[in-house]
Design a protein around this motif. Sequence first.
Motif, short mmCIF file in Angstrom:
data_model
loop_
_atom_site.label_atom_id
_atom_site.label_comp_id
_atom_site.label_asym_id
_atom_site.label_seq_id
_atom_site.Cartn_x
_atom_site.Cartn_y
_atom_site.Cartn_z
N SER A 64 -19.46 103.49 -24.51
CA SER A 64 -20.68 103.88 -23.88
C SER A 64 -20.34 102.56 -22.99
CB SER A 64 -22.23 103.23 -24.12
OG SER A 64 -22.56 104.94 -25.09
N PHE A 65 -21.18 102.14 -22.11
CA PHE A 65 -20.54 101.48 -20.76
C PHE A 65 -21.77 101.61 -19.57
CE2 PHE A 65 -19.01 99.85 -16.28
CZ PHE A 65 -19.05 98.40 -16.25
N GLY A 66 -23.13 100.21 -19.21
CA GLY A 66 -23.79 100.40 -18.39
C GLY A 66 -23.81 98.89 -17.67
N VAL A 67 -24.11 99.17 -16.21
CA VAL A 67 -23.94 98.26 -15.59
C VAL A 67 -25.45 97.98 -14.97
CG1 VAL A 67 -23.41 97.32 -13.62
CG2 VAL A 67 -21.68 98.50 -15.44
N SER A 68 -25.89 96.57 -14.55
CA SER A 68 -26.96 96.67 -13.49
C SER A 68 -27.16 95.24 -12.88
CB SER A 68 -28.32 96.23 -14.79
OG SER A 68 -29.23 95.82 -13.61
N VAL A 69 -27.15 95.67 -11.54
CA VAL A 69 -26.46 94.38 -10.42
C VAL A 69 -27.74 93.98 -9.35
CG1 VAL A 69 -25.07 94.96 -8.46
CG2 VAL A 69 -24.00 95.56 -10.63
N SER A 70 -27.81 93.00 -9.44
CA SER A 70 -29.54 92.78 -8.59
C SER A 70 -29.29 91.69 -6.93
CB SER A 70 -30.56 92.57 -9.15
OG SER A 70 -29.76 90.63 -9.82
N ALA A 71 -29.55 91.99 -6.10
CA ALA A 71 -29.59 90.83 -5.32
C ALA A 71 -30.76 91.07 -4.47
CB ALA A 71 -28.66 91.23 -4.22
N GLU A 72 -31.17 89.22 -4.60
CA GLU A 72 -32.50 89.02 -3.24
C GLU A 72 -31.90 88.27 -2.29
OE1 GLU A 72 -35.13 86.37 -5.58
OE2 GLU A 72 -34.59 87.77 -6.86
N GLY A 73 -32.52 88.49 -0.66
CA GLY A 73 -32.78 88.11 0.12
C GLY A 73 -33.11 86.85 0.37
N GLY A 74 -33.23 86.09 1.46
CA GLY A 74 -33.99 85.46 1.34
C GLY A 74 -33.79 84.48 2.90
N MET A 75 -34.29 83.41 3.00
CA MET A 75 -33.57 82.37 4.35
C MET A 75 -31.84 82.24 4.46
SD MET A 75 -36.63 79.42 3.34
CE MET A 75 -35.18 77.90 4.28
N PRO A 76 -31.75 82.16 5.85
CA PRO A 76 -30.49 82.35 5.93
C PRO A 76 -29.64 81.14 5.12
CG PRO A 76 -31.45 82.37 8.07
CD PRO A 76 -32.34 82.13 6.90
N LEU A 77 -28.46 82.32 4.41
CA LEU A 77 -27.60 80.98 3.29
C LEU A 77 -28.34 80.98 1.97
CD1 LEU A 77 -26.11 78.49 6.24
CD2 LEU A 77 -24.77 80.50 5.34
N VAL A 78 -29.23 81.25 2.13
CA VAL A 78 -29.99 80.79 0.40
C VAL A 78 -29.85 82.26 0.02
CG1 VAL A 78 -32.54 80.24 -0.41
CG2 VAL A 78 -31.33 79.06 1.79
N GLY A 79 -29.34 82.67 -0.30
CA GLY A 79 -29.97 84.23 -1.97
C GLY A 79 -29.46 84.22 -3.14
N ARG A 80 -29.84 85.03 -3.78
CA ARG A 80 -29.02 85.26 -5.21
C ARG A 80 -28.76 86.80 -5.36
NH1 ARG A 80 -34.27 83.95 -8.12
NH2 ARG A 80 -34.51 82.75 -7.98
N ALA A 81 -27.93 86.35 -6.14
CA ALA A 81 -27.64 88.08 -6.84
C ALA A 81 -27.03 87.63 -8.67
CB ALA A 81 -26.08 88.27 -6.81
N GLY A 82 -27.16 89.07 -9.50
CA GLY A 82 -26.67 88.85 -10.87
C GLY A 82 -25.81 90.36 -11.20
N MET A 83 -25.51 89.58 -12.47
CA MET A 83 -24.55 91.28 -12.44
C MET A 83 -25.63 91.19 -14.02
SD MET A 83 -20.73 92.56 -12.59
CE MET A 83 -20.09 91.37 -13.85
N GLU A 84 -25.43 92.11 -14.66
CA GLU A 84 -24.73 92.71 -16.20
C GLU A 84 -24.90 93.62 -16.33
OE1 GLU A 84 -29.20 93.38 -19.72
OE2 GLU A 84 -29.51 91.64 -17.87
N SER A 85 -23.93 93.58 -18.00
CA SER A 85 -22.95 94.27 -18.40
C SER A 85 -23.02 95.13 -19.40
CB SER A 85 -21.67 94.57 -17.81
OG SER A 85 -21.09 93.87 -18.66
N THR A 86 -23.44 95.86 -20.30
CA THR A 86 -23.36 96.74 -21.80
C THR A 86 -22.35 96.93 -22.54
OG1 THR A 86 -24.93 98.21 -21.75
CG2 THR A 86 -25.92 95.46 -21.76
N PHE A 87 -21.67 97.19 -23.60
CA PHE A 87 -20.73 97.91 -24.15
C PHE A 87 -20.99 98.40 -24.89
CE2 PHE A 87 -18.47 95.19 -21.24
CZ PHE A 87 -17.78 96.06 -20.49
#
Length: 68
Positions: free
Chosen positions: A37-60
């Motif tokens: 089994s394989f799972g993926v979670s991807v997240s991203a946030e936008g905000g002010m120019p040049l400022v943002g956040r992204a993340g990834m989590e995976s499980t096996f």
Amino acid sequence: MDTTKRIGEAIADTCGSVFGTVQDALVESMPDVLEISFGVSVSAEGGMPLVGRAGMESTFSVTATWNK
């Protein structure tokens, strides 16, 4: 490089690594049942120019059963 492309490449690299490890282990002793089994979670946030956040989590999860 685009964040989405980097995340995709990271997922592909990780899957390839896990597959190789599982395959090597199975060469020694083939189980009667194998579940992967394989799972993926991807997240991203936008905000002010040049400022943002992204993340990834995976499980096996790998389950092997020998009925011998």
